[in-house]
Design a protein around this motif. Structure first.
Motif, mmCIF file in Angstrom:
data_model
loop_
_atom_site.group_PDB
_atom_site.id
_atom_site.type_symbol
_atom_site.label_atom_id
_atom_site.label_comp_id
_atom_site.label_asym_id
_atom_site.label_seq_id
_atom_site.Cartn_x
_atom_site.Cartn_y
_atom_site.Cartn_z
ATOM 1 N N GLY A 129 20.392 -0.478 1.713
ATOM 2 C CA GLY A 129 19.169 -0.760 0.972
ATOM 3 C C GLY A 129 18.309 -1.858 1.547
ATOM 4 O O GLY A 129 17.095 -1.865 1.375
ATOM 5 N N ARG A 130 18.930 -2.820 2.247
ATOM 6 C CA ARG A 130 18.198 -4.019 2.667
ATOM 7 C C ARG A 130 17.358 -3.798 3.910
ATOM 8 O O ARG A 130 16.549 -4.655 4.270
ATOM 9 N N ASN A 131 17.611 -2.688 4.601
ATOM 10 C CA ASN A 131 16.865 -2.490 5.844
ATOM 11 C C ASN A 131 15.362 -2.436 5.632
ATOM 12 O O ASN A 131 14.594 -2.732 6.540
ATOM 13 N N ILE A 132 14.937 -2.032 4.442
ATOM 14 C CA ILE A 132 13.490 -1.999 4.186
ATOM 15 C C ILE A 132 12.938 -3.421 4.275
ATOM 16 O O ILE A 132 11.890 -3.658 4.868
ATOM 17 N N ALA A 133 13.675 -4.382 3.704
ATOM 18 C CA ALA A 133 13.237 -5.776 3.768
ATOM 19 C C ALA A 133 13.396 -6.340 5.177
ATOM 20 O O ALA A 133 12.563 -7.131 5.635
ATOM 21 N N ASN B 244 19.862 7.113 2.978
ATOM 22 C CA ASN B 244 20.097 8.134 1.953
ATOM 23 C C ASN B 244 20.004 7.455 0.594
ATOM 24 O O ASN B 244 18.998 6.806 0.308
ATOM 25 N N ALA B 245 21.015 7.569 -0.226
ATOM 26 C CA ALA B 245 20.897 7.024 -1.576
ATOM 27 C C ALA B 245 20.558 5.539 -1.576
ATOM 28 O O ALA B 245 19.889 5.052 -2.483
ATOM 29 N N LEU C 103 14.255 9.791 4.329
ATOM 30 C CA LEU C 103 15.196 9.775 3.214
ATOM 31 C C LEU C 103 16.011 11.051 3.277
ATOM 32 O O LEU C 103 15.485 12.147 3.064
ATOM 33 N N LEU C 104 17.293 10.901 3.604
ATOM 34 C CA LEU C 104 18.151 12.080 3.788
ATOM 35 C C LEU C 104 18.661 12.562 2.444
ATOM 36 O O LEU C 104 19.257 11.795 1.683
ATOM 37 N N TRP D 196 22.833 12.350 -4.711
ATOM 38 C CA TRP D 196 23.712 11.813 -3.672
ATOM 39 C C TRP D 196 25.167 12.089 -3.976
ATOM 40 O O TRP D 196 26.040 11.299 -3.751
ATOM 41 N N GLY D 197 25.389 13.235 -4.534
ATOM 42 C CA GLY D 197 26.763 13.681 -4.631
ATOM 43 C C GLY D 197 27.585 12.987 -5.679
ATOM 44 O O GLY D 197 28.805 13.058 -5.672
ATOM 45 N N ALA D 198 26.924 12.272 -6.600
ATOM 46 C CA ALA D 198 27.695 11.601 -7.643
ATOM 47 C C ALA D 198 28.308 12.642 -8.551
ATOM 48 O O ALA D 198 27.636 13.558 -8.992
ATOM 49 N N PRO D 199 29.568 12.512 -8.853
ATOM 50 C CA PRO D 199 30.230 13.519 -9.670
ATOM 51 C C PRO D 199 29.937 13.321 -11.154
ATOM 52 O O PRO D 199 29.421 12.296 -11.569
#
Lengths: 376, 418
Positions: B58-62, B81-82, B106-107, B125-128
C-alpha cells in the motif's frame, strides 16, 4: 564569519536542514513540531526544494524514502503519535539503507497524551520502535545552537552511513528561543552520499564491504537495481539463504558499529575531580548544567556527561564514568529510559538513580541538586 | 469465458506485457516499477531490466509521491493488487486528487490468485466467506474516475499488445493514471475516462517559480550591531500575569534586546497553550555574559506581576534583594516590599489597549536591571510591534521606565538605575 540570530529550536532545525542540503520535506503538522513544517513550507521553495503536506505520517515517511531514492536529501518532522505511525516505513528505510532524517519533537505520551507539553518518553522508541534487530542513529540537541548543528549532522550521518537518522528533540528545546551563531555556508561541513563510478553492470547497491556502505545513485540515473524491504543479497534481490542473511546482518551492524568514533558525541562538564555525575541529554541537560554550577558553588564535586548522540549510546564514556564517580544521577522527562543504559554500563560500580517526571513540567536544577544532596 | 492461469504463468504474461512496454518506449526513459507484490521474477524470467522498488504493501503510492518530486520526468509504474485499495487507499485518494504523476496497475484477483470471472471494474482479492457474500465489492476504477484521474482504463493479459499500449499511453499522460488489469477478455477494454489538468509537481514548480524570494534572514532574527562584551552575572526575569496582557510579546522583545542588541547570551523559554486570554501566562527571560544553561527564571532577579495569582505564586521565589514590581490595579494585596507601578493604566493611557502592559513591563525591567537599555528595547520592539502601533508602544515603554525609577526612589532597596 557567522551570523547571530535569535530563534526557537524548531526554527533552527529548519534552518539546519536547509543548510545541510535538505530539498524535500513531506509531513503532517503536529504540535510541538509544527513550526518546522511551517518554516520549511516557505523556505524549501525558495531554494528549489519541494514541500508536501501529506495525508498522514505513514505517507510522510514513505514519501521521504521515495525522494531520497530519487536523489534528494529528505526529511520529515513529527511528534509521538506521528512517530508511531512512521515506524513501519522507518524499518523499510533501515533495511533498504536509504538516507533520510526523521525529526521527532517529543511530547507527553502515550497516544495523544499532552500535545503541548514536553517529554522525553520516546528514547527507547527511537532505538527499537520499528521491528527487527536493526542499527539506528539518534541525536539529541539541548540548545537552539545544537538544534541547528545536529540537524546538519543528522543529514551528514544519514548520507555517510546510508541510514535513517532520528533527530530526537523535546518540547523544551523546540520552543526555546535563544541566540545562535549560524555559520556561513563555506564554513559548514556538508556530507553527501557518494555516487557509483563503476559501470552499471558491476554496481552492487548493497555491497557487503565490511564496515562500509555502497555508493548510492539517484534512482533512474542509469544504475538499475532492486530496492526491497525483504532481506536481500548485495544486488538487492531477496534471499533467505542463511549465509547471505548473516553476511547482511554483519554488514548492517558493522557499518554503524565500526564507526563509533565518527558517530558518538558527548560533552564532559566538570568531570575531572567529580565524585558524583549527572548523565543528561536534550532539554533536561540545561537543568543539569545549572545544577552542576549550583553544586560547585556549594562545594559539591558534581560533573556531567552530556550526551548528544543518544543512539548508539556512548558506552565506553559511561563505563569510564562509572569507574570514576561514586554515583550517577540521570534526570529525564520519563520514568528512567536512559537510566537503564547507565545502570547496565555501570554494572554496579557506581550507584545509579534517576530524577524523573513526565507531567509536562521541566525538571528544575533544584530537583536535580536535591537528588544529588540526598546521597551525601 | 473462464480461464485458469497458474501463478507463474500470470507473471510470465505480465512480464511479457512489460517487455512490450519497453519496446514501445524505444529511446524514451523506462519506468521505475514500484510494487509490494511478490517481486517480479525478472531474474528468473529474463524480463526487462528495470529499477524496482519492492515496498511495504500500500505504501508505494506514497513512496512514488516522493520519487516523483525528485524525478519530475521519470515514469513511475506501480503494480498493486488489494494493497492498493486497502492499506493504500488513503494514499491513492490523495495521489489521485492531486494528480501526482504515476501509473497504477491494479491487478484483479484472477491475475494474482483466483480464476473466477467478475465484472471488470470491480475488485475481489480472494477473501473467503462473508466478505464475498455480504460486502459490496470495491470499485477502484470508479473511485479513480470520481477523483478526476488523468486517465482511467482497463486492459487484459490476454491482449498483451493492447495492454502494453494502454500502459504506455498512461505513462505518457501527465498526472495520475489507473489501469485495471484482468486476465479476462469479455469486458470493455481501453480508456474509460480522461481528465486533462496539470500534474501536481509540474504545477508546484510553476507556482514556486513565481515566488518573490523573501530573504527570511532579513526578518525578526536579524541582528543589529552588538555592543562590546561586558561582565553580566546571570539575571533571571519573570513577567507573569494573565493572557491578553502582551506578556509573550514582551518576552520576545526583551530576549532579543538582551541577546542581539546588548550582546549578551539570553534565553526566552517558550510554552504552548498557556496564553489564552484570561488564563495564567508567564514568560521567563534569562540573560548574562556567560551562556545560559537553565532557561527558567525559578529564582527571579526581576519579577513583574500583573495578577494577584502571579503575585502570590512568584513573589516568594525572588532572590534576596531582588525587586518585585506589581500593578496595584489587579494586585490588591501587594507582596511585601513590592514596588507599585500602574502598568495596565499606563498601557491604556499611552496606547489605549491593555495588551501593551507587557511592553510597559519592559520599561520596568530596564529600570530594575540597569542591564537592558531603553535603546535596545526600542530597537527590538521596532521589529515586533506593528508599525502603526509602534510610536505609542515606545511611549508606553518609556512611561514604564520612568514610573519604575520613581518607585525605586521611594524604595528602601537601591535600584541600579542608569
Amino acid at each position: 564569519m557567522s551570523t547571530p540570530s535569535f530563534i526557537h529550536g524548531n526554527h533552527a532545525v529548519a534552518d539546519g536542514a536547509i543548510a545541510a542540503g535538505c530539498r524535500f520535506y513531506a509531513g503532517y503538522p503536529i504540535t510541538p513540531s509544527s513550526e518546522i513544517a511551517e518554516i520549511l513550507s516557505e523556505r524549501l521553495p525558495q531554494v528549489g526544494g519541494v514541500f508536501v503536506q501529506m495525508e498522514d505520517e505513514i505517507a510522510s515517511m514513505a514519501a521521504i524514502i521515495g525522494a531520497s531514492l530519487g536523489g534528494l536529501k529528505a526529511a520529515t518532522a513529527t511528534s509521538g503519535p506521528g512517530f508511531s505511525l512512521m515506524q513501519e516505513n522507518l524499518g523499510f528505510a533501515v533495511v533498504s539503507e536509504i538516507p533520510c532524517v526523521v525529526i521527532n519533537v517529543q511530547r507527553v505520551g502515550p497516544s495523544t497524551g499532552m500535545p503541548t507539553k514536553a517529554a522525553q518518553g520516546d528514547v527507547m522508541q527511537a532505538r527499537w520502535g520499528t521491528h527487527g534487530d536493526h542499527p539506528i542513529i539518534a541525536l539529541s540537541p539541548s540548545s537552539v545552537q545544537e538544534c541547528f548543528n545536529l540537524a546538519v549532522r543528522a543529514f551528514n550521518l544519514s548520507e555517510q552511513f546510508r541510514t535513517p537518522v532520528i533527530l530526537l528533540m523535546d518540547g523544551l528545546v523546540s520552543a526555546l528561543r535563544e541566540k545562535i551563531e549560524v555559520p556561513d555556508p563555506e564554513e559548514l561541513t556538508v556530507v553527501s552520499r557518494t555516487k557509483p563510478t563503476v559501470p552499471p553492470e558491476e554496481y552492487k547497491p548493497y555491497a557487503f564491504t565490511r564496515g562500509g556502505v555502497a555508493p548510492l545513485p539517484a534512482f533512474g540515473d542509469g544504475y538499475r537495481f532492486h530496492v526491497t524491504g525483504l532481506l536481500h543479497d548485495e544486488h538487492g534481490y531477496p534471499t533467505e539463504d542463511p549465509a547471505v542473511v548473516s553476511a547482511w546482518w554483519e554488514h548492517m551492524h558493522t557499518k554503524i558499529g565500526n564507526h563509533l568514533d565518527k558517530i558518538l558525541d558527548w560533552d564532559e562538564v566538570e568531570l575531572d575531580d567529580a565524585e558524583a555525575a549527572l548523565v543528561a541529554y536534550g532539554g533536561t541537560a540545561r537543568s543539569a548544567a545549572h545544577a552542576v554550577t549550583l553544586a560547585r558553588e556549594e562545594g559539591l564535586r558534581l560533573g556531567m556527561l552530556k550526551v548528544r548522540t543518544i543512539w548508539p549510546f556512548p558506552e565506553e564514556a559511561v563505563r569510564r564514568l562509572a569507574a570514576q564517580v561514586e554515583r550517577i544521577v540521570v534526570p529525564e522527562m520519563n520514568y528512567g529510559q536512559i537510566r537503564l543504559e547507565v545502570e547496565r554500563l555501570s554494572a554496579g560500580r557506581a550507584a545509579v538513580t534517576g530524577v524523573n517526571r513526565a507531567d509536562g513540567l521541566p525538571i528544575t536544577p533544584e530537583q536535580i541538586l536535591a537528588a544529588v544532596r540526598n546521597r551525601e | 469465458m473462464t480461464i485458469t492461469l497458474p501463478y507463474l504463468a500470470t507473471w510470465q504474461m505480465l512480464m511479457d506485457v512489460l517487455a512490450r512496454v519497453v519496446t514501445l518506449r524505444g529511446d524514451r526513459e523506462l519506468p521505475i516499477i514500484l510494487s509490494s507484490l511478490p517481486e517480479l521474477p525478472e531474474r528468473e524470467l529474463g524480463g526487462p531490466p528495470v529499477s524496482f522498488i519492492h515496498g511495504p504493501p500500500g505504501r508505494n503510492i506514497a513512496v512514488a509521491i516522493g520519487l516523483r518530486a525528485a524525478r519530475p520526468h521519470t515514469p513511475l509504474l506501480l503494480i498493486m493488487n488489494a494493497d492498493g485499495v486497502t492499506l493504500g487507499t488513503n494514499h491513492l485518494i490523495h495521489a489521485a486528487r492531486r494528480n501526482i504523476g504515476m501509473t497504477l496497475l491494479l491487478l484483479r484477483s484472477e491475475v494474482t490468485e483466483a480464476t473466477e470471472r467478475q465484472p471488470l471494474d470491480r475488485l475481489r482479492w480472494g477473501a473467503p466467506g462473508y466478505q464475498q457474500s455480504i460486502e459490496p465489492m470495491a470499485t477502484p476504477l470508479e473511485w479513480a474516475t470520481a477523483l478526476q484521474s488523468a486517465l482511467v482504463g482497463r486492459g487484459s493479459l490476454l491482449d498483451p499488445d493492447g495492454l502494453a499500449a494502454l500502459i504506455n499511453e498512461a505513462l505518457e499522460t501527465p498526472g495520475f493514471s489507473m489501469i485495471g488489469v484482468t486476465a479476462g477478455a469479455n469486458l470493455k477494454l481501453g480508456v474509460l475516462s480522461r481528465t486533462q489538468w496539470p500534474e501536481y509537481f509540474t504545477a508546484y514548480r510553476e507556482w514556486v517559480a513565481s515566488f518573490v524570494k523573501l530573504a527570511r534572514e532579513g526578518g525578526a532574527g536579524k541582528a543589529p550591531s552588538p555592543k562590546p562584551v561586558r561582565a553580566v552575572p546571570r539575571y533571571e526575569t519573570l513577567i507573569a500575569g494573565v493572557g491578553g496582557q502582551g506578556i509573550k510579546l514582551a518576552g520576545t522583545i526583551l530576549s532579543e534586546a538582551a541577546g542581539l542588541c546588548e550582546g549578551l547570551w539570553a534565553t526566552h523559554r517558550g510554552e504552548y497553550g498557556s496564553a489564552t486570554r484570561g488564563g495564567p501566562s508567564r514568560v521567563d527571560v534569562v540573560f548574562g555574559s556567560d551562556p545560559i544553561t537553565y532557561p527558567g527564571a525559578d529564582r527571579p532577579d526581576a519579577l513583574i506581576v500583573l495578577s494577584q495569582g502571579a503575585a502570590n505564586r512568584y513573589a516568594p521565589l525572588i532572590k534576596p534583594n531582588a525587586h518585585v514590581v506589581a500593578d496595584p490595579e489587579p494586585v490588591s494585596q501587594m507582596p511585601p516590599g513590592a514596588l507599585p507601578v500602574p502598568i495596565i493604566q499606563l498601557a491604556r493611557e499611552y496606547t489605549g489597549r491593555p495588551i501593551a502592559a507587557g511592553v510597559v513591563s519592559l520599561g520596568c525591567v530596564a529600570a530594575l536591571s540597569g542591564i537592558i537599555s531603553l535603546d535596545c528595547l526600542r530597537q527590538s520592539a521596532a521589529r515586533h510591534v506593528p508599525r502603526k502601533a509602534l510610536e505609542k508602544n515606545l511611549a508606553a515603554l518609556e512611561a514604564g521606565y520612568a514610573a519604575t525609577r520613581e518607585a525605586l526612589k521611594g524604595s528602601s532597596v537601591e535600584g541600579d538605575v542608569r
